[in-house]
Scaffold this motif. Structure first.
Motif, mmCIF file in Angstrom:
data_model
loop_
_atom_site.group_PDB
_atom_site.id
_atom_site.type_symbol
_atom_site.label_atom_id
_atom_site.label_comp_id
_atom_site.label_asym_id
_atom_site.label_seq_id
_atom_site.Cartn_x
_atom_site.Cartn_y
_atom_site.Cartn_z
ATOM 1 N N SER A 117 0.827 -1.206 0.000
ATOM 2 C CA SER A 117 0.000 0.000 0.000
ATOM 3 C C SER A 117 0.864 1.261 0.000
ATOM 4 C CB SER A 117 -0.922 -0.010 1.223
ATOM 5 O OG SER A 117 -1.683 1.164 1.267
ATOM 6 N N MET A 118 1.940 1.249 0.760
ATOM 7 C CA MET A 118 2.813 2.420 0.828
ATOM 8 C C MET A 118 3.441 2.726 -0.521
ATOM 9 S SD MET A 118 4.648 1.790 4.522
ATOM 10 C CE MET A 118 5.768 3.192 4.407
ATOM 11 N N VAL A 119 3.872 1.707 -1.243
ATOM 12 C CA VAL A 119 4.515 1.951 -2.532
ATOM 13 C C VAL A 119 3.467 2.270 -3.611
ATOM 14 C CG1 VAL A 119 4.721 -0.369 -3.535
ATOM 15 C CG2 VAL A 119 6.555 1.260 -3.848
ATOM 16 N N GLN A 120 2.260 1.748 -3.455
ATOM 17 C CA GLN A 120 1.204 1.997 -4.442
ATOM 18 C C GLN A 120 0.523 3.348 -4.241
ATOM 19 O OE1 GLN A 120 -1.285 -1.372 -3.683
ATOM 20 N NE2 GLN A 120 -0.007 -2.767 -4.871
ATOM 21 N N ASN A 121 0.343 3.779 -3.008
ATOM 22 C CA ASN A 121 -0.494 4.942 -2.722
ATOM 23 C C ASN A 121 0.243 6.168 -2.225
ATOM 24 O OD1 ASN A 121 -2.811 3.405 -3.375
ATOM 25 N ND2 ASN A 121 -2.736 2.482 -1.349
ATOM 26 N N GLU A 122 1.514 6.045 -1.955
ATOM 27 C CA GLU A 122 2.275 7.185 -1.471
ATOM 28 C C GLU A 122 3.402 7.460 -2.459
ATOM 29 O OE1 GLU A 122 3.102 6.914 2.743
ATOM 30 O OE2 GLU A 122 1.334 5.653 3.017
ATOM 31 N N SER A 123 4.243 8.402 -2.170
ATOM 32 C CA SER A 123 5.280 8.778 -3.125
ATOM 33 C C SER A 123 6.577 7.983 -2.950
ATOM 34 C CB SER A 123 5.560 10.276 -3.013
ATOM 35 O OG SER A 123 5.973 10.601 -1.710
ATOM 36 N N PHE A 124 6.496 6.804 -2.348
ATOM 37 C CA PHE A 124 7.685 5.981 -2.170
ATOM 38 C C PHE A 124 7.967 5.183 -3.434
ATOM 39 C CE2 PHE A 124 5.944 6.146 2.228
ATOM 40 C CZ PHE A 124 6.972 6.894 2.783
ATOM 41 N N ASN A 125 9.249 5.050 -3.747
ATOM 42 C CA ASN A 125 9.661 4.184 -4.845
ATOM 43 C C ASN A 125 9.996 2.793 -4.335
ATOM 44 O OD1 ASN A 125 9.418 6.193 -6.798
ATOM 45 N ND2 ASN A 125 11.441 6.985 -6.308
ATOM 46 N N VAL A 126 10.481 2.732 -3.111
ATOM 47 C CA VAL A 126 10.887 1.475 -2.490
ATOM 48 C C VAL A 126 10.443 1.497 -1.029
ATOM 49 C CG1 VAL A 126 12.837 -0.010 -1.855
ATOM 50 C CG2 VAL A 126 12.963 1.345 -3.939
ATOM 51 N N ASP A 149 16.037 0.256 -12.808
ATOM 52 C CA ASP A 149 17.087 1.253 -12.949
ATOM 53 C C ASP A 149 17.895 1.515 -11.684
ATOM 54 O OD1 ASP A 149 16.332 1.658 -15.582
ATOM 55 O OD2 ASP A 149 14.913 3.220 -15.053
ATOM 56 N N HIS A 150 17.222 1.622 -10.543
ATOM 57 C CA HIS A 150 17.892 2.129 -9.354
ATOM 58 C C HIS A 150 17.915 1.154 -8.185
ATOM 59 C CE1 HIS A 150 17.579 5.976 -11.335
ATOM 60 N NE2 HIS A 150 16.273 5.810 -11.434
ATOM 61 N N PHE A 151 16.802 0.580 -7.893
ATOM 62 C CA PHE A 151 16.546 -0.273 -6.736
ATOM 63 C C PHE A 151 16.550 0.536 -5.444
ATOM 64 C CE2 PHE A 151 17.430 -3.695 -3.633
ATOM 65 C CZ PHE A 151 16.242 -4.325 -3.800
ATOM 66 N N ILE A 152 17.593 1.267 -5.145
ATOM 67 C CA ILE A 152 17.599 2.143 -3.978
ATOM 68 C C ILE A 152 17.387 3.551 -4.507
ATOM 69 C CG2 ILE A 152 18.932 3.021 -2.037
ATOM 70 C CD1 ILE A 152 18.346 0.103 -1.747
ATOM 71 N N ASP A 153 16.509 4.284 -3.889
ATOM 72 C CA ASP A 153 16.171 5.605 -4.375
ATOM 73 C C ASP A 153 15.928 6.517 -3.193
ATOM 74 O OD1 ASP A 153 14.066 7.661 -5.639
ATOM 75 O OD2 ASP A 153 15.243 6.740 -7.231
ATOM 76 N N VAL A 154 15.881 7.806 -3.440
ATOM 77 C CA VAL A 154 15.705 8.745 -2.352
ATOM 78 C C VAL A 154 14.317 8.692 -1.737
ATOM 79 C CG1 VAL A 154 17.491 10.328 -3.095
ATOM 80 C CG2 VAL A 154 15.179 10.604 -3.974
ATOM 81 N N TYR A 155 13.332 8.193 -2.437
ATOM 82 C CA TYR A 155 11.975 8.132 -1.901
ATOM 83 C C TYR A 155 11.715 6.740 -1.346
ATOM 84 C CZ TYR A 155 11.614 12.493 -4.368
ATOM 85 O OH TYR A 155 11.828 13.765 -4.804
#
Length: 188
Positions: A117-126, A149-155
């Protein structure tokens, strides 16, 4: 509606606990437990990428078995690469991937659902899971485009989940004792 794929990566080649992913807790293997947790957490479909035959019907959990070739099962192969291989082995695209390592069987369906839910509904990438001491413990939800592309990201986000990862026999015995005590209730 967004599409989410569940992925379980397992291999038979554990050096510290041979056959680790086939160890049983409460009567089912760690791999089957991971499929059950993803399924009960609302993730469907699920792909189980492993280099051994399963001892259960993956269809029970809306899952399918992908036999991992040797080049994706070696020690030096990063988990991210195996997840990418599993994703590209399918003839379908998904917006999100939630993967769960079988060696952390104390992660609950609720934690899976929350991470998805957090990755689908919020601005998190991971979104990753951590135990109460801050150690990563086996659950990752990710936007597919960032995995590639990244796997680890700032969001990044996180969920707190019970349990340590199983790496050796003592880890397994400790987790098994804790999980079976919870399943069977306190002893009198």
């Amino acid at each position: 509606m967004s599409k989410t794929l569940g992925v379980i990566c397992a291999r038979k080649g554990s050096k510290r606990l041979p056959g680790k992913n086939l160890q049983r807790i409460n009567g089912i293997t760690l791999v089957e437990n991971a499929a059950k947790v993803l399924h009960d957490g609302g993730i469907s479909p699920i792909v189980i990428a492993c280099d051994f035959e399963l001892d259960f019907d993956p269809g029970t959990y809306q899952a399918q078995h992908l036999f991992r070739p040797e080049n994706t099962s070696a020690d030096h192969v990063a988990l991210q690469e195996t997840v990418k291989w599993a994703y590209h082995s399918l003839d379908q695209e998904y917006d999100y991937i939630v993967f769960l390592m079988p060696n952390c069987p104390m992660i609950t369906p609720l934690a899976v659902s929350k991470a998805a839910s957090m990755v689908q509904n919020e601005s998190f990438n991971v979104v990753r899971s951590y135990d109460n001491e801050g150690h990563e413990n086996g659950l990752v939800a990710v936007r597919t485009k960032y995995l590639m592309d990244h796997f680890i990201d700032v969001y990044c986000g996180s969920v707190i989940c019970e349990g340590k990862e199983i790496h050796d026999k003592q880890d397994y015995l400790n987790v098994k004792k804790n999980m079976e005590k919870v399943q069977n209730g306190p002893m009198e």
